[in-house]
Design a protein around this motif. Structure first.
Motif, PDB file in Angstrom:
ATOM      1  N   GLY A  97      -8.478  -0.265   8.020  1.00 17.70           N
ATOM      2  CA  GLY A  97      -7.841   1.321   8.266  1.00 17.70           C
ATOM      3  C   GLY A  97      -7.436   1.789   7.138  1.00 17.70           C
ATOM      4  N   LEU A  98      -7.464   0.815   6.200  1.00 16.23           N
ATOM      5  CA  LEU A  98      -6.408   0.826   4.780  1.00 16.23           C
ATOM      6  C   LEU A  98      -7.149   1.266   3.490  1.00 16.23           C
ATOM      7  CD1 LEU A  98      -3.934  -2.385   4.526  1.00 16.23           C
ATOM      8  CD2 LEU A  98      -3.601  -0.032   6.304  1.00 16.23           C
ATOM      9  N   ARG A  99      -6.321   2.492   2.735  1.00 11.45           N
ATOM     10  CA  ARG A  99      -7.552   3.336   1.343  1.00 11.45           C
ATOM     11  C   ARG A  99      -7.160   2.464   0.464  1.00 11.45           C
ATOM     12  NH1 ARG A  99      -5.679   8.252   0.101  1.00 11.45           N
ATOM     13  NH2 ARG A  99      -5.539   7.633  -2.367  1.00 11.45           N
ATOM     14  N   VAL A 100      -7.762   1.558  -0.254  1.00 13.11           N
ATOM     15  CA  VAL A 100      -7.981   0.848  -1.363  1.00 13.11           C
ATOM     16  C   VAL A 100      -8.065   1.573  -2.651  1.00 13.11           C
ATOM     17  CG1 VAL A 100      -7.376  -1.285  -1.592  1.00 13.11           C
ATOM     18  CG2 VAL A 100      -8.070  -0.838   0.320  1.00 13.11           C
ATOM     19  N   ASP A 101      -6.736   1.558  -3.510  1.00 21.35           N
ATOM     20  CA  ASP A 101      -7.520   2.232  -5.184  1.00 21.35           C
ATOM     21  C   ASP A 101      -6.791   0.903  -6.315  1.00 21.35           C
ATOM     22  OD1 ASP A 101      -8.150   5.093  -4.244  1.00 21.35           O
ATOM     23  OD2 ASP A 101      -5.558   5.224  -4.989  1.00 21.35           O
ATOM     24  N   ALA A 102      -8.519   0.172  -6.559  1.00 20.08           N
ATOM     25  CA  ALA A 102      -8.361  -0.442  -6.786  1.00 20.08           C
ATOM     26  C   ALA A 102      -8.293  -0.418  -8.291  1.00 20.08           C
ATOM     27  CB  ALA A 102      -8.784  -2.293  -6.476  1.00 20.08           C
ATOM     28  N   ALA A 103      -8.261  -1.365  -9.663  1.00 20.33           N
ATOM     29  CA  ALA A 103      -8.515  -1.267 -11.172  1.00 20.33           C
ATOM     30  C   ALA A 103      -9.683  -1.833 -11.418  1.00 20.33           C
ATOM     31  CB  ALA A 103      -8.055  -2.066 -11.868  1.00 20.33           C
ATOM     32  N   GLU A 104      -9.985  -3.381 -10.015  1.00 24.30           N
ATOM     33  CA  GLU A 104     -11.898  -3.496 -10.279  1.00 24.30           C
ATOM     34  C   GLU A 104     -12.632  -3.314  -8.332  1.00 24.30           C
ATOM     35  OE1 GLU A 104     -10.886  -7.428 -12.254  1.00 24.30           O
ATOM     36  OE2 GLU A 104      -9.864  -5.967 -13.322  1.00 24.30           O
ATOM     37  N   PRO A 105     -14.123  -3.348  -8.427  1.00 26.44           N
ATOM     38  CA  PRO A 105     -14.268  -3.402  -7.409  1.00 26.44           C
ATOM     39  C   PRO A 105     -14.271  -4.618  -6.408  1.00 26.44           C
ATOM     40  CG  PRO A 105     -16.380  -3.526  -9.115  1.00 26.44           C
ATOM     41  CD  PRO A 105     -15.237  -3.056  -9.357  1.00 26.44           C
ATOM     42  N   VAL A 106     -14.074  -5.925  -7.468  1.00 27.75           N
ATOM     43  CA  VAL A 106     -14.206  -6.723  -7.039  1.00 27.75           C
ATOM     44  C   VAL A 106     -12.457  -8.153  -7.694  1.00 27.75           C
ATOM     45  CG1 VAL A 106     -14.715  -9.348  -6.911  1.00 27.75           C
ATOM     46  CG2 VAL A 106     -16.156  -7.541  -7.185  1.00 27.75           C
ATOM     47  N   ALA A 107     -11.418  -8.447  -6.158  1.00 29.14           N
ATOM     48  CA  ALA A 107     -10.819  -9.091  -6.707  1.00 29.14           C
ATOM     49  C   ALA A 107     -10.417 -10.075  -7.611  1.00 29.14           C
ATOM     50  CB  ALA A 107     -10.335  -9.484  -5.673  1.00 29.14           C
ATOM     51  N   ASP A 108      -9.372  -9.524  -8.846  1.00 31.13           N
ATOM     52  CA  ASP A 108      -9.169 -11.081  -9.944  1.00 31.13           C
ATOM     53  C   ASP A 108      -8.147 -11.060 -10.490  1.00 31.13           C
ATOM     54  OD1 ASP A 108     -10.693 -12.871 -11.652  1.00 31.13           O
ATOM     55  OD2 ASP A 108     -11.234 -10.650 -13.530  1.00 31.13           O
ATOM     56  N   VAL A 109      -7.414 -12.182 -11.214  1.00 32.46           N
ATOM     57  CA  VAL A 109      -6.666 -11.977 -11.448  1.00 32.46           C
ATOM     58  C   VAL A 109      -5.913 -10.987 -12.688  1.00 32.46           C
ATOM     59  CG1 VAL A 109      -4.299 -13.663 -12.770  1.00 32.46           C
ATOM     60  CG2 VAL A 109      -6.414 -14.359 -11.281  1.00 32.46           C
ATOM     61  N   GLY A 110      -4.752 -10.011 -12.106  1.00 35.56           N
ATOM     62  CA  GLY A 110      -4.059  -9.097 -13.082  1.00 35.56           C
ATOM     63  C   GLY A 110      -4.611  -7.694 -12.757  1.00 35.56           C
ATOM     64  N   CYS A 111      -5.442  -8.033 -11.599  1.00 39.06           N
ATOM     65  CA  CYS A 111      -6.179  -6.518 -11.064  1.00 39.06           C
ATOM     66  C   CYS A 111      -5.055  -5.683 -10.682  1.00 39.06           C
ATOM     67  CB  CYS A 111      -7.704  -7.223  -9.797  1.00 39.06           C
ATOM     68  SG  CYS A 111      -7.991  -5.079  -9.693  1.00 39.06           S
ATOM     69  N   ASP A 112      -4.492  -4.427 -10.976  1.00 39.68           N
ATOM     70  CA  ASP A 112      -3.683  -3.416  -9.828  1.00 39.68           C
ATOM     71  C   ASP A 112      -4.784  -2.460  -9.155  1.00 39.68           C
ATOM     72  OD1 ASP A 112      -1.135  -4.369 -11.787  1.00 39.68           O
ATOM     73  OD2 ASP A 112      -1.967  -2.671 -13.427  1.00 39.68           O
ATOM     74  N   VAL A 113      -2.988  -2.565  -7.737  1.00 45.88           N
ATOM     75  CA  VAL A 113      -3.852  -1.934  -6.391  1.00 45.88           C
ATOM     76  C   VAL A 113      -3.127  -1.422  -5.664  1.00 45.88           C
ATOM     77  CG1 VAL A 113      -5.109  -2.039  -4.136  1.00 45.88           C
ATOM     78  CG2 VAL A 113      -4.999  -4.023  -6.253  1.00 45.88           C
ATOM     79  N   LEU A 114      -3.743   0.257  -5.728  1.00 46.58           N
ATOM     80  CA  LEU A 114      -2.648   1.108  -4.592  1.00 46.58           C
ATOM     81  C   LEU A 114      -2.973   1.014  -3.192  1.00 46.58           C
ATOM     82  CD1 LEU A 114      -1.775   3.730  -6.507  1.00 46.58           C
ATOM     83  CD2 LEU A 114      -0.520   2.218  -5.249  1.00 46.58           C
ATOM     84  N   VAL A 115      -2.592   0.024  -2.126  1.00 49.29           N
ATOM     85  CA  VAL A 115      -3.111   0.348  -0.891  1.00 49.29           C
ATOM     86  C   VAL A 115      -2.463   1.163   0.358  1.00 49.29           C
ATOM     87  CG1 VAL A 115      -3.003  -0.902   1.131  1.00 49.29           C
ATOM     88  CG2 VAL A 115      -3.496  -1.929  -0.868  1.00 49.29           C
ATOM     89  N   HIS A 116      -2.523   2.292   0.290  1.00 53.20           N
ATOM     90  CA  HIS A 116      -2.341   3.657   1.205  1.00 53.20           C
ATOM     91  C   HIS A 116      -2.282   3.839   3.106  1.00 53.20           C
ATOM     92  CE1 HIS A 116      -2.937   5.826  -2.022  1.00 53.20           C
ATOM     93  NE2 HIS A 116      -3.994   5.164  -2.638  1.00 53.20           N
ATOM     94  N   LEU A 117      -1.329   3.013   3.228  1.00 48.91           N
ATOM     95  CA  LEU A 117      -1.343   2.773   4.661  1.00 48.91           C
ATOM     96  C   LEU A 117      -0.453   4.596   5.310  1.00 48.91           C
ATOM     97  CD1 LEU A 117      -1.037   1.696   7.807  1.00 48.91           C
ATOM     98  CD2 LEU A 117       1.339   1.064   7.045  1.00 48.91           C
TER      99      LEU A 117
END
Length: 165
Positions: free
Chosen positions: A60-80
């Motif tokens: 149920g969290l909203r995820v804004d990620a720099a890439e569609p698939v997790a990869d080393v160095g990928c920045d992510v903003l998780v919204h709760l």
């Protein structure tokens, strides 16, 4: 805070990668897993979904990620809800029977630490497991003040992660 503002920011802890080994002293530790099915096909499906932020989105969290698939160095903003949690992927597990990633906290996150999201397959029992491991400590005055609530929220969200895939 926006996703593109995270580039170049330092992690807020020094024990990078410790969710893969012995978690460091001075933090709250969490390790939890759950059987989510059986068989290689189930593993492949769950692992693919997990690498596309499936445990977080499914919880149920909203995820804004720099890439569609997790990869080393990928920045992510998780919204709760109104709370934004900036993170960066610090390592990826890509093995025959284990797949997942860990991300670490960036400045602006209410906690300091690391969280691992992993899917594993046992070729003997054919069980597929979702696993979460984390170490964290409060990083803001309001997370320290609301410690009983933030600890409860962490436990509830972790249980949702395990059911998400």
């Amino acid at each position: 805070m926006k996703l593109d503002e995270l580039a170049g920011k330092p992690l807020t802890y020094t024990e990078v990668g410790a969710t893969a080994t012995t978690m460091p002293a001075g933090y709250h530790h969490l390790r939890k897993s759950s059987v989510i099915g059986r068989g290689r096909d189930r593993f492949e499906q769950a692992a693919a979904a997990g690498m596309r932020w499936g445990m977080l989105r499914g919880a149920g969290l909203r995820v804004d990620a720099a890439e569609p698939v997790a990869d080393v160095g990928c920045d992510v903003l998780v919204h709760l809800g109104p709370v934004k949690a900036p993170c960066r992927v610090v390592y990826v597990v890509d093995e025959q029977d284990r797949r997942g990633f860990a991300y670490g906290t960036l400045p602006g996150h209410a906690e300091s630490g690391e969280e691992l999201f992993l899917v594993s397959y046992d070729p003997v029992t054919t069980e597929v497991r979702a696993q979460v491991a984390a170490f964290s400590r409060h990083a803001t005055w309001w997370s320290r003040l609301g410690a009983p609530v933030t600890s409860l929220v962490q436990r509830l969200v972790t249980n949702r992660y395990l059911r998400a895939l």
